[in-house]
Structure formats: C-alpha cells, structure tokens
Motif scaffolding. Structure first.
Motif, PDB file in Angstrom:
ATOM      1  N   GLY A 171       0.816  -1.206   0.000  1.00  0.00           N
ATOM      2  CA  GLY A 171       0.000   0.000   0.000  1.00  0.00           C
ATOM      3  C   GLY A 171       0.850   1.256   0.000  1.00  0.00           C
ATOM      4  O   GLY A 171       0.540   2.235  -0.686  1.00  0.00           O
TER       5      GLY A 171
ATOM      6  N   TYR B  23       2.040   1.862  -3.435  1.00  0.00           N
ATOM      7  CA  TYR B  23       1.006   2.403  -4.302  1.00  0.00           C
ATOM      8  C   TYR B  23       1.004   3.931  -4.266  1.00  0.00           C
ATOM      9  O   TYR B  23       0.699   4.577  -5.270  1.00  0.00           O
ATOM     10  CB  TYR B  23      -0.374   1.896  -3.876  1.00  0.00           C
ATOM     11  CG  TYR B  23      -0.659   0.453  -4.224  1.00  0.00           C
ATOM     12  CD1 TYR B  23       0.196  -0.275  -5.043  1.00  0.00           C
ATOM     13  CD2 TYR B  23      -1.795  -0.185  -3.742  1.00  0.00           C
ATOM     14  CE1 TYR B  23      -0.067  -1.594  -5.366  1.00  0.00           C
ATOM     15  CE2 TYR B  23      -2.070  -1.505  -4.066  1.00  0.00           C
ATOM     16  CZ  TYR B  23      -1.200  -2.209  -4.871  1.00  0.00           C
ATOM     17  OH  TYR B  23      -1.477  -3.504  -5.183  1.00  0.00           O
TER      18      TYR B  23
ATOM     19  N   PHE C  73       1.702   3.423  -9.882  1.00  0.00           N
ATOM     20  CA  PHE C  73       0.490   2.978  -9.216  1.00  0.00           C
ATOM     21  C   PHE C  73      -0.460   4.142  -8.983  1.00  0.00           C
ATOM     22  O   PHE C  73      -1.673   3.961  -8.947  1.00  0.00           O
ATOM     23  CB  PHE C  73       0.837   2.291  -7.902  1.00  0.00           C
ATOM     24  CG  PHE C  73       1.579   0.998  -8.084  1.00  0.00           C
ATOM     25  CD1 PHE C  73       0.932  -0.122  -8.551  1.00  0.00           C
ATOM     26  CD2 PHE C  73       2.933   0.914  -7.811  1.00  0.00           C
ATOM     27  CE1 PHE C  73       1.609  -1.315  -8.739  1.00  0.00           C
ATOM     28  CE2 PHE C  73       3.626  -0.264  -7.992  1.00  0.00           C
ATOM     29  CZ  PHE C  73       2.961  -1.395  -8.455  1.00  0.00           C
TER      30      PHE C  73
ATOM     31  N   THR D  40      -2.532   4.192 -11.867  1.00  0.00           N
ATOM     32  CA  THR D  40      -3.478   3.070 -11.891  1.00  0.00           C
ATOM     33  C   THR D  40      -4.703   3.388 -11.047  1.00  0.00           C
ATOM     34  O   THR D  40      -5.842   3.176 -11.477  1.00  0.00           O
ATOM     35  CB  THR D  40      -2.812   1.793 -11.350  1.00  0.00           C
ATOM     36  OG1 THR D  40      -1.725   1.421 -12.205  1.00  0.00           O
ATOM     37  CG2 THR D  40      -3.811   0.648 -11.280  1.00  0.00           C
ATOM     38  N   PHE D  41      -4.465   3.909  -9.850  1.00  0.00           N
ATOM     39  CA  PHE D  41      -5.567   4.236  -8.950  1.00  0.00           C
ATOM     40  C   PHE D  41      -5.993   5.682  -9.175  1.00  0.00           C
ATOM     41  O   PHE D  41      -5.782   6.561  -8.339  1.00  0.00           O
ATOM     42  CB  PHE D  41      -5.158   3.995  -7.502  1.00  0.00           C
ATOM     43  CG  PHE D  41      -4.943   2.549  -7.174  1.00  0.00           C
ATOM     44  CD1 PHE D  41      -6.017   1.688  -7.020  1.00  0.00           C
ATOM     45  CD2 PHE D  41      -3.670   2.023  -7.054  1.00  0.00           C
ATOM     46  CE1 PHE D  41      -5.829   0.346  -6.744  1.00  0.00           C
ATOM     47  CE2 PHE D  41      -3.462   0.683  -6.766  1.00  0.00           C
ATOM     48  CZ  PHE D  41      -4.551  -0.160  -6.618  1.00  0.00           C
TER      49      PHE D  41
ATOM     50  N   ALA E 205      -4.943   6.646  -4.663  1.00  0.00           N
ATOM     51  CA  ALA E 205      -4.005   5.657  -4.132  1.00  0.00           C
ATOM     52  C   ALA E 205      -3.872   5.793  -2.617  1.00  0.00           C
ATOM     53  O   ALA E 205      -3.722   4.788  -1.909  1.00  0.00           O
ATOM     54  CB  ALA E 205      -2.638   5.816  -4.805  1.00  0.00           C
TER      55      ALA E 205
ATOM     56  N   ARG F 131      -4.376   2.865   0.106  1.00  0.00           N
ATOM     57  CA  ARG F 131      -3.373   2.505   1.109  1.00  0.00           C
ATOM     58  C   ARG F 131      -3.984   2.471   2.503  1.00  0.00           C
ATOM     59  O   ARG F 131      -3.706   1.557   3.292  1.00  0.00           O
ATOM     60  CB  ARG F 131      -2.210   3.496   1.090  1.00  0.00           C
ATOM     61  CG  ARG F 131      -1.151   3.165   2.156  1.00  0.00           C
ATOM     62  CD  ARG F 131       0.041   4.081   2.119  1.00  0.00           C
ATOM     63  NE  ARG F 131      -0.265   5.423   2.578  1.00  0.00           N
ATOM     64  CZ  ARG F 131       0.669   6.353   2.801  1.00  0.00           C
ATOM     65  NH1 ARG F 131       1.942   6.078   2.585  1.00  0.00           N
ATOM     66  NH2 ARG F 131       0.332   7.554   3.198  1.00  0.00           N
TER      67      ARG F 131
END
Length: 253
Positions: A216, A219, A225, A228-229, A237, A241
């Motif tokens: 996390g 991320y 990441f 991605t989030f 992100a 997390r």
C-alpha cells in the motif's frame, strides 16, 4: 488572439487532450493558463505549450502527475529536460523496432517453414524488468513464484486477471468518490478482493500484514500505481493505502 497565444479550443484540437484535462492541470497547479479572458476563456502562451509537451511526454514515460510536477518545477532548462526524455524515447523506439522485427521473422517462419529460434522470436521483450524491484522488496522466492505463475497462464487467463484488477480499481474509484470510511464493510470487501488478487499474482502466497501494508505504501510512493488508482483526473491511491492498512491490522495481524 495575441502573438504566440492559443485558446483552449486550439490546444485541444492540436493535442487531442480534453478541455477537462486542461482544467484539471490548472486546478492542481501543473499547467496554469497564461491568462484568462472574457467568459473564463483560457489562453496559453509559447511557454505553456512547451510545458504541456513535456507533461505529455512524461506521461508517456509512465510518470504520475505528482512526479511530473516535481520534474518540471526543478527549474531546469526545457531543452535539457526534453533531451533526456528524447534519449529515453529513442531507447524505447529501438526496443519496439526489435520486437517488430521479431514478429515479422516469426510470421515469415510460419508462412515459409523453418525452425523457431527462441532468442530471435523473443528479442526485445523484457519479461524481467521488475525483477530487481520485487526481489529487493519481498525476496527472490517471491519473484520466482510470481514469474512461474505468470508464465503458466494462457493469453485469456492473463486478460481475465487484468480485468479483475480493473474491477477492483473501478470499485475503489466509486467508494472513494463517495468518501466512504475505509473501515466500512463495503470498502473492506473490496480490499479483501485486492488481497486475494495480490496473493494470486504472488504464485498463490497471500501477502502478510506487513507485506500488504508495504505494498500500500508503494502504491502511494510509486507514480506508476498513482496512475493506476485514478479516475477522471482524481487519484485515490492514498485512500487505497489506508484501506489496506486497516485490512492488514484487522484481518491479517
């Protein structure tokens, strides 16, 4: 329009990005307009267009918006920054050329007959680009298990696995937009799916509380990441997390 000044519509037409994206870049301080005209119309000068080009190049290289902002705010000359990006793009272009030649060679062998040579048909493909990172964080066995599992999948299996993650990310986007408590049953159910998904990708080894929490943290720290989030220009992100930390504390400890 003044000399070397472009309206939002002209920038959108030239770049293909949306006016919504430009407004988001302005809102986060990444690309403010050079001036705002009548009715809120935004205009961008030569410096703004050059900065936008750098933003788009850095996005293509996989940087998140926060990382892009840090790079651009270092105060380095635009030409120097672009030279570095150009070198990276040329390296990637060379790698893609090798892949293209590899595919062409394979097609010719299939059509005309001949022996497949592994070193040739896989030239340019980098199957281990994350190996060092994974081994440093979670050990050599973690990489070996994950790599063996991934290589065992069919193309359809890989597609389905990626779709699972897409569904998890979409659900996180919804609950974070609603600002649901990360300790709520709904958010924790999504997080349990993420934990299971990660365990599958680790060759069936479910991550421990410490490993899941560390993932996390990555991320949030890793711009790849962060992208991605994200949804509609909004990154979540940090929210993911926090949900993972709660899951690790309540379900994995």
């Amino acid at each position: 329009m003044t000399e070397e000044e472009w309206s939002t519509q002209e920038v959108v037409k030239a770049t293909g990005i949306t006016s919504r994206t430009l407004r988001h870049y302005d809102r986060i301080g990444l690309l403010p307009p050079s001036r705002t005209g009548y009715g809120g119309q935004r205009f961008y000068d030569r410096g703004g267009l050059l900065r936008l080009q750098q933003i788009l190049v850095l996005r293509e290289l996989g940087l998140g918006l926060a990382g892009i902002g840090r790079v651009l705010d270092e105060g380095r000359a635009a030409a120097d920054v672009l030279r570095e990006h150009l070198a990276q793009l040329e390296q990637e272009h060379e790698r893609l050329d090798r892949i293209t030649q590899s595919v062409r060679s394979t097609i010719r062998i299939i059509d005309e007959g001949g022996e497949l040579v592994a070193e040739q048909i896989f030239d340019g493909f980098d199957h281990t680009k994350h190996r060092e990172e994974v081994e440093q964080r979670w050990g050599e066995q973690a990489y070996a298990d994950s790599d063996a599992w991934w290589r065992s999948l069919t193309t359809d299996d890989k597609k389905a696995f990626r779709q699972q993650l897409d569904g998890i990310v979409a659900d996180y986007a919804d609950v974070s937009a609603q600002d649901l408590d990360v300790r709520s049953d709904e958010v924790q159910a999504i997080t349990a799916r993420l934990h299971s998904w990660v365990g599958t990708s680790w060759g069936g080894t479910a991550p421990s509380a410490e490993a899941f929490t560390g993932l996390g943290d990555m991320y949030v720290a890793d711009p790849r990441f962060g992208d991605t989030f994200s949804a509609d220009g909004r990154q979540f992100a940090q929210y993911v997390r926090e949900a993972m930390a709660v899951h690790a504390e309540t379900q994995l400890s």
